[in-house]
Design a protein around this motif. Structure first.
Motif, PDB file in Angstrom:
ATOM      1  N   TYR A  92       2.591   0.591 -11.946  1.00  0.00           N
ATOM      2  CA  TYR A  92       1.558   1.344 -11.224  1.00  0.00           C
ATOM      3  C   TYR A  92       1.530   2.832 -11.590  1.00  0.00           C
ATOM      4  N   ALA A  93       2.581   3.324 -12.239  1.00  0.00           N
ATOM      5  CA  ALA A  93       2.800   4.776 -12.371  1.00  0.00           C
ATOM      6  C   ALA A  93       1.638   5.526 -13.011  1.00  0.00           C
ATOM      7  N   GLU A  94       0.946   4.905 -13.988  1.00  0.00           N
ATOM      8  CA  GLU A  94      -0.094   5.612 -14.727  1.00  0.00           C
ATOM      9  C   GLU A  94      -1.494   5.380 -14.161  1.00  0.00           C
ATOM     10  N   LEU A  95      -1.597   4.652 -13.057  1.00  0.00           N
ATOM     11  CA  LEU A  95      -2.917   4.354 -12.486  1.00  0.00           C
ATOM     12  C   LEU A  95      -3.521   5.591 -11.825  1.00  0.00           C
ATOM     13  N   TYR A  96      -4.837   5.696 -11.906  1.00  0.00           N
ATOM     14  CA  TYR A  96      -5.559   6.849 -11.350  1.00  0.00           C
ATOM     15  C   TYR A  96      -5.312   6.977  -9.850  1.00  0.00           C
ATOM     16  N   VAL A  97      -5.242   5.851  -9.165  1.00  0.00           N
ATOM     17  CA  VAL A  97      -5.058   5.848  -7.713  1.00  0.00           C
ATOM     18  C   VAL A  97      -3.759   6.543  -7.321  1.00  0.00           C
ATOM     19  N   VAL A  98      -2.731   6.361  -8.116  1.00  0.00           N
ATOM     20  CA  VAL A  98      -1.427   6.958  -7.828  1.00  0.00           C
ATOM     21  C   VAL A  98      -1.451   8.454  -8.133  1.00  0.00           C
ATOM     22  N   LYS A  99      -2.057   8.809  -9.253  1.00  0.00           N
ATOM     23  CA  LYS A  99      -2.109  10.222  -9.645  1.00  0.00           C
ATOM     24  C   LYS A  99      -3.040  11.030  -8.749  1.00  0.00           C
ATOM     25  N   ARG A 100      -4.102  10.409  -8.266  1.00  0.00           N
ATOM     26  CA  ARG A 100      -5.086  11.104  -7.430  1.00  0.00           C
ATOM     27  C   ARG A 100      -5.167  10.444  -6.056  1.00  0.00           C
TER      28      ARG A 100
ATOM     29  N   TRP B  88      -7.791  -0.224  14.003  1.00  0.00           N
ATOM     30  CA  TRP B  88      -6.473   0.337  13.680  1.00  0.00           C
ATOM     31  C   TRP B  88      -5.531  -0.757  13.179  1.00  0.00           C
ATOM     32  N   VAL B  89      -5.637  -1.943  13.741  1.00  0.00           N
ATOM     33  CA  VAL B  89      -4.819  -3.066  13.257  1.00  0.00           C
ATOM     34  C   VAL B  89      -5.110  -3.311  11.774  1.00  0.00           C
ATOM     35  N   PHE B  90      -6.401  -3.339  11.428  1.00  0.00           N
ATOM     36  CA  PHE B  90      -6.784  -3.559  10.029  1.00  0.00           C
ATOM     37  C   PHE B  90      -6.407  -2.366   9.149  1.00  0.00           C
ATOM     38  N   ARG B  91      -6.525  -1.169   9.696  1.00  0.00           N
ATOM     39  CA  ARG B  91      -6.156   0.036   8.930  1.00  0.00           C
ATOM     40  C   ARG B  91      -4.716  -0.072   8.443  1.00  0.00           C
ATOM     41  N   PHE B  92      -3.804  -0.393   9.361  1.00  0.00           N
ATOM     42  CA  PHE B  92      -2.389  -0.505   9.001  1.00  0.00           C
ATOM     43  C   PHE B  92      -2.110  -1.778   8.196  1.00  0.00           C
ATOM     44  N   GLY B  93      -2.705  -2.890   8.623  1.00  0.00           N
ATOM     45  CA  GLY B  93      -2.448  -4.169   7.958  1.00  0.00           C
ATOM     46  C   GLY B  93      -2.880  -4.179   6.501  1.00  0.00           C
ATOM     47  N   LEU B  94      -4.022  -3.579   6.208  1.00  0.00           N
ATOM     48  CA  LEU B  94      -4.504  -3.524   4.824  1.00  0.00           C
ATOM     49  C   LEU B  94      -3.604  -2.642   3.966  1.00  0.00           C
ATOM     50  N   PHE B  95      -3.087  -1.558   4.544  1.00  0.00           N
ATOM     51  CA  PHE B  95      -2.112  -0.743   3.825  1.00  0.00           C
ATOM     52  C   PHE B  95      -0.850  -1.555   3.525  1.00  0.00           C
ATOM     53  N   ALA B  96      -0.452  -2.398   4.469  1.00  0.00           N
ATOM     54  CA  ALA B  96       0.784  -3.169   4.309  1.00  0.00           C
ATOM     55  C   ALA B  96       0.731  -4.093   3.098  1.00  0.00           C
ATOM     56  N   PHE B  97      -0.443  -4.668   2.853  1.00  0.00           N
ATOM     57  CA  PHE B  97      -0.545  -5.671   1.777  1.00  0.00           C
ATOM     58  C   PHE B  97      -1.254  -5.142   0.531  1.00  0.00           C
ATOM     59  N   GLY B  98      -1.731  -3.893   0.584  1.00  0.00           N
ATOM     60  CA  GLY B  98      -2.439  -3.335  -0.558  1.00  0.00           C
ATOM     61  C   GLY B  98      -1.519  -2.740  -1.600  1.00  0.00           C
ATOM     62  N   ASN B  99      -2.048  -2.547  -2.805  1.00  0.00           N
ATOM     63  CA  ASN B  99      -1.351  -1.845  -3.890  1.00  0.00           C
ATOM     64  C   ASN B  99      -2.410  -1.232  -4.803  1.00  0.00           C
ATOM     65  N   PRO B 100      -2.005  -0.334  -5.704  1.00  0.00           N
ATOM     66  CA  PRO B 100      -3.004   0.376  -6.518  1.00  0.00           C
ATOM     67  C   PRO B 100      -3.651  -0.454  -7.621  1.00  0.00           C
ATOM     68  N   ALA B 101      -3.226  -1.706  -7.810  1.00  0.00           N
ATOM     69  CA  ALA B 101      -3.791  -2.539  -8.878  1.00  0.00           C
ATOM     70  C   ALA B 101      -4.702  -3.615  -8.289  1.00  0.00           C
ATOM     71  N   ASP B 102      -4.211  -4.856  -8.230  1.00  0.00           N
ATOM     72  CA  ASP B 102      -5.064  -5.931  -7.722  1.00  0.00           C
ATOM     73  C   ASP B 102      -5.270  -5.854  -6.210  1.00  0.00           C
ATOM     74  N   GLY B 103      -4.488  -5.023  -5.543  1.00  0.00           N
ATOM     75  CA  GLY B 103      -4.669  -4.848  -4.100  1.00  0.00           C
ATOM     76  C   GLY B 103      -5.384  -3.553  -3.745  1.00  0.00           C
TER      77      GLY B 103
END
Length: 461
Positions: A245-253, A292-307
């Protein structure tokens, strides 16, 4: 110069000087300073502590002794001075007291900026209901622009974010001296007790079961309101530890991605009349809690690539989560109290959410994250296994170097590196929000009233 434009510029800068560091300070704390995560929660509690008494005290001063725009200007200049000093602080304990001082100067300016806008618009014979919302929207735009500037200039983990805030706050302070005069109206009677002057009479509202229940739930939900602001950016930034994930735009910005949350706020404000008209105040509050449940829950399972879609959707949901409760809750207070107690009740609502609630959420979240979800890694092999990389991976070595950590010949790290299990953190917050939602839906009995219908019709038209 046009009065509306001058107030719009004030509103833009009001939130610019805050957002320059608010979303990114965690990167400075965890990354640059590498201070203990348990202590970080106290930083966001300063906003709640300051909100308990400073807006009331400055409100009394503006009503009784000093022009609101002059008091507003002085507070911003003092806030700027503290921002300039903040990078010199070398310990987390001292940092707490300095940031608390900054918040004592800043937090009351939010209410003062509204008061200045209302007074100036009325004196200029503008319709406040129609004229103020477009002015206030530019405050959110200022918040977004500050986030972008801090990230795009490469300062989201540096002390420069405080200098950006300081310079802009000082400029706002000087500018504010030129605003139209908002003279004190001396509305506070000398015959009133300090209990009355400070609005403490509103605690009488706790004698009413429904109002007490509403305020208690406001406090518990208030504990969740700043959690993603506090930890969202450092959560995304730490994906740079993972080579995939290190070089992905989402991580840098990452700060730019999180600004979608503020953009979402401006859009969901427009949708509030429709939801209130269709579902009523209680159901809109429940919808906000579910958001708020979805706000936190989506963060829990998300990632900067396929998530990534989950992270973006979480940011979109934020507008509903934040705006729906604040506005529907304010309408409930407005229609459930007498004119004599209405202002005090609104103050109590803000005190429970942004005061006691913010303190509760900030202090407990920092302690919970450090005690239950933070692990210390002492070898490069352990860390490489965690992030699915080889021990000699260049990106991993570079990440450690950015934190001042070197790898010894035996594979030991020169200093243990704390790693937070963000999946479990966000999942815990989601469960917390879900419990609040279910209990509120079951315990808070409320039906539409004619007063609510009129209030909803007023904001619909």
């Amino acid at each position: 110069m046009n009065v509306k434009f001058r107030l719009t510029l004030m509103s833009f800068m009001q939130f610019f000087v805050w957002a320059a560091w608010l979303i990114t300070i965690a990167n400075y704390w965890f990354g640059t300073k590498q201070w203990d995560g348990a202590d970080f929660g106290i930083i966001f509690s300063t906003m709640g502590i300051a909100s308990l008494f400073m807006p009331t005290l400055t409100g009394i001063m503006a009503d009784k002794w000093i022009n609101a725009e002059k008091l507003y200007a002085v507070l911003h200049i003092l806030y700027a001075c503290v921002m300039f000093y903040l990078p010199q602080v070398t310990s987390p304990n001292s940092f707490f007291w300095v940031i608390l001082l900054a918040m004592c100067f800043y937090m009351p300016t939010i209410a003062l900026s509204n008061s200045i806008s209302y007074t100036t618009l009325k004196n200029s014979e503008f319709d406040v209901i129609k004229s103020f919302p477009p002015i206030r929207v530019w405050g959110t735009v200022g918040f977004i622009v500050a986030m972008w500037i801090t990230n795009l200039t490469g300062n989201k983990a540096s002390a420069n974010q405080f200098y950006i805030a300081g310079v802009s706050a000082f400029a706002l302070g000087i500018y504010s001296f030129t605003l139209p005069a908002c003279k004190p109206l001396k509305l506070i009677s000398d015959k009133k007790s300090w209990v009355q002057k400070l609005g403490l009479e509103s605690f009488k509202l706790f004698a009413d079961y429904k109002m007490a229940l509403f305020f208690i739930f406001s406090m518990f939900l208030g504990g969740a309101l700043q959690l993603t602001n506090a930890y969202g950016d450092v959560f995304l930034d730490e994906f740079k530890m993972f080579p995939q994930y290190a070089e992905l735009y989402v991580v840098k910005r990452s700060t730019l991605i999180l600004s979608i949350s503020q953009i979402s706020e401006t859009l969901f404000i427009l949708a509030i009349p429709f939801f209130l008209k269709r579902y009523g105040i209680k159901n809109v509050m429940v919808i906000s809690m579910l958001a708020w449940v979805f706000r936190f829950g989506l963060f829990a399972f998300g990632n900067p690539a396929d998530g990534l879609w989950m992270i973006i959707l979480s940011c979109i949901v934020y507008g509903m989560a934040f705006d729906f409760f604040n506005i529907s809750g304010s309408l409930f207070v407005e229609t459930s109290t007498t004119p004599k107690m209405r202002s005090s009740a609104q103050g109590m609502f803000m005190m429970m959410t942004n005061g006691f609630g913010a303190i509760l959420g900030s202090l407990t979240s920092g302690w919970i994250i450090q005690k239950y979800f933070t692990s210390a890694y002492t070898t490069i092999q352990e860390l490489a296994t965690l992030v699915s990389a080889q021990p000699n991976n260049k990106l991993l070595i570079s990440f450690l170097g950015s934190k001042g950590i070197s790898v010894l010949d035996n594979g030991q790290l020169s200093r243990a590196i704390p790693v937070i299990n963000w999946h479990s953190v966000w999942l815990t917050f989601a469960i917390y929000a879900l419990i609040i939602t279910v209990l509120f839906a079951l315990l808070f009995k409320h039906k539409h009233t004619k007063a609510e219908e009129k209030a909803i019709d007023a904001i619909t038209h």
